[in-house]
Design an enzyme around this catalytic site. Structure first.
Site, PDB file in Angstrom:
ATOM      1  CE1 TYR A 213       0.917   0.151  10.572  1.00  0.00           C
ATOM      2  CE2 TYR A 213       2.353  -0.342   8.731  1.00  0.00           C
ATOM      3  CZ  TYR A 213       2.156  -0.212  10.078  1.00  0.00           C
ATOM      4  OH  TYR A 213       3.182  -0.436  10.937  1.00  0.00           O
TER       5      TYR A 213
ATOM      6  NE  ARG B 204      14.654 -18.169   1.021  1.00  0.00           N
ATOM      7  CZ  ARG B 204      15.819 -18.708   0.649  1.00  0.00           C
ATOM      8  NH1 ARG B 204      16.780 -18.852   1.535  1.00  0.00           N
ATOM      9  NH2 ARG B 204      16.029 -19.080  -0.579  1.00  0.00           N
TER      10      ARG B 204
ATOM     11  CG  ASP C 276      -4.088  -3.975   5.739  1.00  0.00           C
ATOM     12  OD1 ASP C 276      -4.489  -4.760   6.633  1.00  0.00           O
ATOM     13  OD2 ASP C 276      -3.063  -3.279   5.851  1.00  0.00           O
TER      14      ASP C 276
HETATM   15  C1  LIG Z   1       0.488  -2.979  11.657  1.00  0.00           C
HETATM   16  C2  LIG Z   1      -0.166  -2.924  10.333  1.00  0.00           C
HETATM   17  C3  LIG Z   1       0.521  -3.264   9.164  1.00  0.00           C
HETATM   18  C4  LIG Z   1       1.986  -3.650   9.167  1.00  0.00           C
HETATM   19  O1  LIG Z   1       2.205  -4.820   9.873  1.00  0.00           O
HETATM   20  P1  LIG Z   1       3.577  -5.143  10.712  1.00  0.00           P
HETATM   21  O2  LIG Z   1       3.292  -6.493  11.260  1.00  0.00           O
HETATM   22  O3  LIG Z   1       3.728  -4.067  11.740  1.00  0.00           O
HETATM   23  O4  LIG Z   1       4.696  -5.127   9.729  1.00  0.00           O
HETATM   24  C5  LIG Z   1      -0.174  -3.219   7.966  1.00  0.00           C
HETATM   25  N1  LIG Z   1      -1.468  -2.828   7.914  1.00  0.00           N
HETATM   26  C6  LIG Z   1      -2.155  -2.487   9.025  1.00  0.00           C
HETATM   27  C7  LIG Z   1      -3.575  -2.049   8.896  1.00  0.00           C
HETATM   28  C8  LIG Z   1      -1.523  -2.511  10.267  1.00  0.00           C
HETATM   29  O5  LIG Z   1      -2.204  -2.148  11.358  1.00  0.00           O
END
Ligand SMILES: *Cc1c(COP(=O)(O)O)cnc(C)c1O
Length: 360
Positions: free
Chosen positions: A100, A49, A171
């Site tokens: 998202y 972990r 992001d």
């Molecule tokens: C898919 C996505 C997420 C979340 O990711 P997961 O792997 O589905 O948990 C976060 N931000 C963006 C822009 C995404 O496309």
């Protein structure tokens, strides 16, 4: 080891060379899958972990691409929640209106229970973002946004947040580090859904949080240790194998996106095309409405009607089919994730489906 040039390797080279075993005789070329929860005492690896060889190799590639230290998590949402968990009680968080879906819903949930105080902004309105940063603890950015493809002025927004004493998270799932590296622009964190383009084959769930600040990197690692969103060695192996072709895939899927969106502009069934000019994601609005949009999604043979993005295969989806999708997203909007197929096939398939929809 000597490089052909004194420059650090470009991303297209780095994705191939990084995260491999030391070059000693008989060492395997590839990082082996090491399925172990526990390691012999005395070394830096104790318990999976905290750290493990297969995830560490992947973290070297993702961290190197983004210019920081990466920690991988069991999903993008696990990585997102780890970042949210670093905030003190009552922190002001500035976030995009159509981030998202999972992130947007989770931030609203944290606001509702009093854990954070949320300020929603349009990320393409720089003045609004700058004004909202006063008194904020964190500016959460997504650019381009999902699925409206709004683009933030990252240097201006990051500078304003830093001046206000706020941390900045970007992001970077849509752009990927091949097209944009937010840490180099001063962001504190980069978030990835590794599920998408970084792994690239729609065969696993994974997330990553990257930071160039060693103290923050330790806190991030602590979130994985304490919240438990760790990864499996098998998935890390798949992600590592997938990321080797990231630069090639992004180049191809981006050129497919450019080719097809240019032609979509003049299709009579399409009332609006959103494409930021870079990347492998686009959205279109179907003039005849949501039912026709569903029909378009249901008729394609090469494009697959499915959620998610960033894989080798092209996917399309009417986003408002999801109950939790932001109501700022039009009902007739179809999100397009471009894969690496031939551009002529992708265009012909989509055009035929649009032609059929406009004949309804
Ligand atoms: C898919 C996505 C997420 C979340 O990711 P997961 O792997 O589905 O948990 C976060 N931000 C963006 C822009 C995404 O496309």
């Amino acid at each position: 080891m000597t490089h052909a040039s004194s420059l650090p390797p470009r991303p297209a080279t780095f994705v191939v060379t990084a995260g491999r075993p030391a070059r000693t005789p008989d060492a395997p070329l590839n990082q082996p899958i090491v399925p172990a929860s526990s390691f012999i005492a005395g070394g830096p690896m104790e318990y999976a972990r905290e750290d493990a060889p297969t995830s560490e190799a992947l973290e070297q590639v993702i961290g190197g691409l983004e210019g920081g230290t990466a920690t991988v998590f069991s999903s993008g949402m696990a990585a997102a929640n780890a970042a949210m968990d670093l905030l003190p009680m009552g922190s002001v968080v500035v976030a995009p209106s159509a981030a998202y879906t999972g992130v947007a819903v989770r931030l609203r949930e944290l606001d509702r229970i009093g854990r954070i105080s949320l300020r929603i902004v349009e990320v393409d309105n720089t003045a609004e973002v700058v004004a909202a940063c006063t008194g904020a603890a964190l500016l959460w950015l997504e650019s381009p946004t999902n699925p409206l493809l709004q683009v933030a002025d990252l240097p201006a927004c990051i500078a304003a947040a830093k001046a206000a004493g706020a941390l900045v998270l970007v992001d970077n799932t849509f752009a990927t580090p091949i097209l944009q590296t937010p840490l180099a622009l001063g962001a504190d964190f980069v978030l990835h859904s590794v599920t998408k383009a970084l792994s690239g084959h729609s065969d696993l769930l994974m997330g990553a949080l990257v930071t160039a600040d060693m103290a923050l990197a330790e806190q991030v690692r602590g979130r994985r240790v304490l919240l438990g969103g760790s990864t499996s060695a098998f998935d890390c192996y798949l992600a590592l194998r997938g990321i080797r072709t990231l630069a090639l895939r992004v180049e191809r899927s981006q050129s497919n996106a450019r080719f097809v969106t240019e032609r979509l502009q003049s299709h009579p069934a399409v009332s609006r095309v959103r494409y930021p000019g870079f990347g492998s994601m686009a959205s279109i609005e179907i003039a005849a409405g949501p039912a026709a949009a569903d029909a378009v999604c249901g008729r394609t043979a090469i494009w697959t009607h499915a959620t998610s993005l960033g894989g080798v295969e092209s996917l399309l989806e009417r986003r408002r089919r999801w109950a939790l999708e932001s109501t700022t997203v039009p009902e007739n909007l179809i999100r397009l994730s471009f894969g690496i197929e031939h551009e002529d096939d992708l265009w012909a398939d989509l055009r035929d489906s649009l032609d059929a929809a406009s004949a309804l």
